[in-house]
Enzyme design. Sequence first.
Site, PDB file in Angstrom:
ATOM      1  N   ARG A 104       7.848 -54.139 -41.900  1.00 12.76           N
ATOM      2  CA  ARG A 104       6.895 -55.133 -41.382  1.00 12.76           C
ATOM      3  C   ARG A 104       5.670 -54.446 -40.753  1.00 12.76           C
ATOM      4  NH1 ARG A 104       7.920 -60.202 -41.944  1.00 12.76           N
ATOM      5  NH2 ARG A 104       6.585 -60.827 -40.217  1.00 12.76           N
ATOM      6  N   ARG A 123       1.255 -56.317 -33.175  1.00 17.32           N
ATOM      7  CA  ARG A 123       1.101 -55.034 -32.486  1.00 17.32           C
ATOM      8  C   ARG A 123       0.017 -54.240 -33.205  1.00 17.32           C
ATOM      9  NH1 ARG A 123       6.264 -51.726 -31.064  1.00 17.32           N
ATOM     10  NH2 ARG A 123       6.684 -52.168 -33.237  1.00 17.32           N
ATOM     11  N   TYR A 152       3.222 -58.837 -41.979  1.00 10.59           N
ATOM     12  CA  TYR A 152       3.275 -57.606 -41.182  1.00 10.59           C
ATOM     13  C   TYR A 152       3.042 -57.886 -39.695  1.00 10.59           C
ATOM     14  CZ  TYR A 152       3.086 -55.874 -45.891  1.00 10.59           C
ATOM     15  OH  TYR A 152       3.382 -55.684 -47.218  1.00 10.59           O
ATOM     16  N   ASP A 153       3.925 -57.304 -38.875  1.00  9.67           N
ATOM     17  CA  ASP A 153       3.857 -57.481 -37.415  1.00  9.67           C
ATOM     18  C   ASP A 153       3.100 -56.346 -36.743  1.00  9.67           C
ATOM     19  OD1 ASP A 153       5.562 -59.658 -37.641  1.00  9.67           O
ATOM     20  OD2 ASP A 153       7.338 -58.348 -37.550  1.00  9.67           O
ATOM     21  N   THR A 154       3.201 -55.138 -37.347  1.00  6.08           N
ATOM     22  CA  THR A 154       2.538 -53.982 -36.750  1.00  6.08           C
ATOM     23  C   THR A 154       1.417 -53.539 -37.683  1.00  6.08           C
ATOM     24  OG1 THR A 154       4.553 -53.257 -35.622  1.00  6.08           O
ATOM     25  CG2 THR A 154       2.829 -51.591 -35.980  1.00  6.08           C
TER      26      THR A 154
END
Lengths: 303, 303
Positions: free
Chosen positions: B241, B54, B20-22
Amino acid sequence: MSLRLDTKDPGRYQELLDKYDTWMFDCDGVLWHGDRLIDGATEVLQILRSQKKRILFVTNNATKSRRNYKKKLDGLGIEAHVDEVFGSAYAAAVYLSSVLNFPVDKRVYVIGMSGLEEELRDEGISFIGGTDPADNTLSAPGEIPPDLSVGAVLVGLDTSINYTKLSRAFRYLHSNPACAFLATNEDSTFPSDKGLLPGAGAVLAPLLTALGPNRPVTAIGKPSGLMLDAIKAKHNLDPERTIMVGDRLNTDIQFGKDGGLATLLVLTGISSEGDLTGPNPSTVVPDYVTPSIGDLRAAVASW
Amino acid sequence: MSLRLDTKDPGRYQELLDKYDTWMFDCDGVLWHGDRLIDGATEVLQILRSQKKRILFVTNNATKSRRNYKKKLDGLGIEAHVDEVFGSAYAAAVYLSSVLNFPVDKRVYVIGMSGLEEELRDEGISFIGGTDPADNTLSAPGEIPPDLSVGAVLVGLDTSINYTKLSRAFRYLHSNPACAFLATNEDSTFPSDKGLLPGAGAVLAPLLTALGPNRPVTAIGKPSGLMLDAIKAKHNLDPERTIMVGDRLNTDIQFGKDGGLATLLVLTGISSEGDLTGPNPSTVVPDYVTPSIGDLRAAVASW
């Protein structure tokens, strides 16, 4: 199907007088709005007294004690006796003392006004909260430690409701499963002289929401049968010869029907013709409907 | 079935970081309780920043504006930027301005605190009520005439809630079908540093009760998708993500699931293991469960 009464057919009103010995009246919206009498209410009550009918004032308004109510009735020029008045404040106090046998070493946390406190005092129930200045504040609450001496929370209409009172009531109930949860009544609104305002059910709603469905409340006032129990404890009633007069289908009329009483809806208060015959008609159907309590004067006019 | 994360198996936490990016965080009950940080929360956020993730703070607490929130985060030693903060007060103000195109000649009647007022002011929305001393009183309300200039009633948590505010909001909504009825959120309780207290949903409840089922409210905060719309308007999100971290199944986790995000439940707040595996298990099932946000430090320990 309700029987529609109409002053064009005064014999119907006379039949009602013949059929019922005990007349139970809701007050707000039936006999008065706020401080304004409904036209003809006083005369109708006088007619009933002249015919030796038993009159009972059965009200969910818990802001007044029976004595306050008697004073209000006096002020409006309506003859009344304290033992004819059954308010939900009185019924709640009797429920605590007679049904719950509320222990002398416990206290009730009250959300409510001085009339409710007076009834509790008369029944010898200890209480905290209510009109206590410490709880009548708009400051956010400080620490609220659990207090096992609080054996019940009792909620009625309180026009000084605030976050501190709601928080204290919530925490006493949330921290102690043995703490009883009572309400004088659950009327969502009430007809004040300034128009419709939020009722005891609205004041109670934050607690029901915060506590969730596993913590149901016991409501004492109409339509609960507990109110009729309180009346029966004082008066020997023949339900077959008793009529409940009210302006609200889901409290007054439901109460009468559940208690096996006849029911008369007046259209001077909350419920309207549309609630009976509109697109989503109420499932609670009164035996009789008349536009106003004052219409009963037609019975006399027909003599 | 949720995947249970455990610091004995730190690789699982590393997989989460990879996937996961966020990272969206609920705050109360996840990062802190009141003014006490949850152990490890700061380090975990630092780890995420060091990995160029993020971070978004997504909170239903409408008592604070984004700027207030940034100050609170600063005070707790958590790095944060105003545009990373999405509170329900902000989302409600954006909903009024962008979705309802709230007319400039109308005003919002506010039940809420200064943070909510600040967000409305920033969006150029006129309002009355709120912290106005005239409405912050424990006196019973006087006459409340209909006011067609009130185009919406907006309710958030207000620890100065009182009968005058409830009565005014009720009468504006009751007298004018065109008046919009909005709430920042419907959380029944919130975890304060003094323990659980009634939440915005409890403050809103009197109005829902008094108005009845024909006057539903539009709630902006989690789990409503309107909150996600407000985030998406500012950030380009890939739901696949993105992970929502929260302590409450019926708000945070429901919100994530409805939005197509992954979900991680922490057990440091409202929802407990019993809500997942007890006799009446929740129908809202998170993808992942971990005892505390601090557990994510295990990912680094495994490097």
